[in-house]
Design an enzyme around this catalytic site. Structure first.
Site, PDB file in Angstrom:
ATOM      1  CG  ASN A 124      -1.808   1.276   1.210  1.00 12.37           C
ATOM      2  OD1 ASN A 124      -2.727   1.389   0.411  1.00 12.37           O
ATOM      3  ND2 ASN A 124      -1.510   2.234   2.079  1.00 12.37           N
ATOM      4  CE1 TYR A 180      -2.345   7.270   4.982  1.00 14.42           C
ATOM      5  CE2 TYR A 180      -0.158   6.317   4.761  1.00 14.42           C
ATOM      6  CZ  TYR A 180      -1.525   6.223   4.586  1.00 14.42           C
ATOM      7  OH  TYR A 180      -2.067   5.094   4.014  1.00 14.42           O
ATOM      8  NE  ARG A 181      -0.970  16.081  10.701  1.00 18.61           N
ATOM      9  CZ  ARG A 181      -2.204  16.369  11.098  1.00 18.61           C
ATOM     10  NH1 ARG A 181      -3.105  16.781  10.226  1.00 18.61           N
ATOM     11  NH2 ARG A 181      -2.542  16.251  12.373  1.00 18.61           N
ATOM     12  CD1 TRP A 218      -0.618   5.724   8.160  1.00 21.84           C
ATOM     13  CD2 TRP A 218       0.134   4.409   9.812  1.00 21.84           C
ATOM     14  NE1 TRP A 218       0.487   5.054   7.690  1.00 21.84           N
ATOM     15  CE2 TRP A 218       0.971   4.243   8.682  1.00 21.84           C
ATOM     16  CE3 TRP A 218       0.410   3.680  10.958  1.00 21.84           C
ATOM     17  CZ2 TRP A 218       2.047   3.378   8.672  1.00 21.84           C
ATOM     18  CZ3 TRP A 218       1.489   2.820  10.954  1.00 21.84           C
ATOM     19  CH2 TRP A 218       2.302   2.666   9.827  1.00 21.84           C
ATOM     20  CD  GLU A 225      -1.848   2.241  -3.375  1.00 19.82           C
ATOM     21  OE1 GLU A 225      -2.743   2.374  -2.516  1.00 19.82           O
ATOM     22  OE2 GLU A 225      -1.101   1.222  -3.412  1.00 19.82           O
ATOM     23  CG  ASP A 245      -4.954  19.367   7.842  1.00 18.46           C
ATOM     24  OD1 ASP A 245      -4.765  19.171   6.624  1.00 18.46           O
ATOM     25  OD2 ASP A 245      -4.793  18.491   8.700  1.00 18.46           O
TER      26      ASP A 245
END
Length: 490
Positions: free
Chosen positions: A176, A180-181, A194, A242, A291
């Site tokens: 996968n 993600y920051r 996550w 991906e 954000d």
């Protein structure tokens, strides 16, 4: 042909006048964000850009140049996929989705070229890659060598904002890739944001259920070719690799190389690779973070990523992005996802004519959907269908309008929607999962959503009054006035 790597894409953008170099020293702590915001504010008047890509050649405290706003326009998104219009990518996807099961020998023969093309997209393992030109292990690892941004004053620290995070499903070994920051705690540890609905979090939970005291390997690639870079944010089915889909987008397989300290593979053309692990029994406070909602996301407890090895090119480019009050660069990335994956939605629900997600809706707060209404309650069926689709489940508000409403003309949408609804009759509420970043939800990850049926109401839906026609001039009069126009002198 696909871009070989990030720097080839940068050269193409510079040749097209889409890149500006910043040759004076600018601090990654707040100052680079402010420069980016001023550029975006000036450019946003055009509505199709948040300014040029910026290459900061001398970020304060680092020898590594920093690249930001890489995808901050429709034009650059098209260049990323090597198309004139994003609909071309959608057309390719539609072509594969439209493939029917072959009925006879001639149908099978016709399918061979398409199957051969699909087979050519699978990632290709190679023994070495440019991402390993320089290798740091153990005590030589120092994340602070890179110009990692602190974007906003109340951020909990510096954040890696454009990573490709590689994990494997602990049960079946499937790869996968997510985006993600990652808050940098010190030279060798970061947070791993996550969110509970993401596949990385699911890998973490499944591994922890088997061995709560164990760890899982994680690798992070920063700065690949554009299609590969964007693959981590695409809403593709969980069983689809991906990197294979990135190969489809770039029309060339992604070359993958095994990491130095674990068995994960990463794009060989990456600028920077971080290798390490996440302990299954370790959590740490992460955030706040300014954000894409335009507000600070709150502190929370998240896993910790321990970096054991850093590899990079000899002169790496640090790719990053700034999120904040919309629109930002991520709006155009989201817009591309909207355009590219609309055929997928239409394949499942052919009554959908068009979809729009305004920048102010920050992806998950508002979706406007035009449908060809065929039966009573059709609009409500579509609302519930969208809430069942992957990341679309986070959509806080869905407005369903008739097929003849231009969903990209927000003035028309507001006018026609407000004239079509009786609030008590046409608004429905639903409880379910919401985006972790939704600070207004009653509790993290769970809250309510609203659907508005703004279609014309039918007698079969209990509406017994006549529905009026929209005011429109007749074509004959319009033609006569057009013929007279020059003579009117106005």
């Amino acid at each position: 042909m696909a871009y070989r790597d990030l720097r080839e894409f940068v050269r193409a953008l510079e040749a097209a006048g889409e890149l500006k170099r910043v040759r004076v020293e600018v601090d990654p702590v707040l100052e680079i964000t402010e420069v980016t915001q001023r550029i975006a504010s000036d450019a946003n008047r055009a509505k199709d850009s948040v300014g040029p890509e910026l290459l900061f050649e001398k970020p304060k405290g680092s020898r590594c140049p920093l690249l930001v706003n890489t995808f901050g326009s429709v034009k650059r998104m098209c260049m990323a996929f090597d198309v004139y219009e994003l609909d071309e990518v959608a057309g390719r996807i539609r072509g594969f989705l439209d493939t029917k099961s072959p009925q006879g020998i001639f149908d099978k023969i016709k399918m061979l070229p398409k199957l051969a093309e699909l087979g050519s997209f699978f990632p290709k393992s190679v023994k070495d890659g440019a991402c390993k030109e320089v290798i740091h292990k153990g005590g030589d690892v120092n994340l602070l060598d890179f110009p990692i941004l602190k974007c906003w004053p109340q951020d909990g620290g510096r954040f890696i904002t454009f990573p490709l995070v590689f994990t494997k499903n602990p049960e079946n070994g499937k790869r996968n890739v997510g985006m993600y920051r990652m808050q940098v705690y010190d030279e060798r540890t970061t947070g791993m944001h996550w969110q509970t609905q993401k596949h990385g979090a699911e890998h973490f939970r499944r591994a922890r259920a088997k061995n709560p005291e164990g760890r899982i390997p994680v690798s992070v690639a920063i700065g690949s070719d554009p299609a590969t870079t964007l693959s981590g944010m695409l809403p593709i089915p969980p069983d689809l690799d991906e990197m294979m889909f990135a190969g489809f987008l770039r029309k060339d397989p992604v070359e993958m190389v095994q990491c130095e300290t674990n068995e994960l593979e990463v794009p060989a053309n990456a600028e920077i690779v971080l290798e390490g692990y996440v302990n299954l029994n370790e959590m740490r406070t992460e955030g706040p973070f300014g954000d894409h909602t335009g507000f600070y996301s709150l502190e929370g407890e998240y896993p910790v990523f321990h970096v054991e090895c850093v590899t990079h090119r000899k002169d790496p480019i640090y790719l990053t992005t700034v999120v904040g009050p919309p629109p930002q660069e991520d709006f155009f990335m989201g817009y591309a996802v909207e355009r590219v994956f609309l055929p997928v939605m239409k394949m499942q629900y052919p009554e959908i004519v068009e979809v729009a997600m305004p920048a102010e809706g920050i992806f998950h707060n508002l979706m406007i959907v035009a449908i060809r209404k065929s039966y009573p309650g059709h609009a409500r069926k579509i609302m519930n269908a969208i809430w069942s689709l992957g990341q679309a489940m986070f959509t806080k508000m869905i407005v369903v309008v008739d097929h003849d409403v231009d969903v990209h003309n927000y003035s028309e949408v507001v006018w026609k929607a407000l004239c079509a609804i009786d609030p008590e009759r046409d608004v429905q509420f639903s409880l379910g999962p919401v985006d972790t970043l939704d600070h207004a939800a009653r509790m993290q990850d769970y809250g309510s959503k609203m659907g508005i049926d703004a279609t014309r109401k039918w007698a079969t839906e209990g509406f017994t009054r006549p529905w009026p026609d929209e005011i429109l001039m007749d074509e004959a009069t319009k033609k006569r006035v057009a013929d007279l126009w020059k003579a009117l002198g106005i």
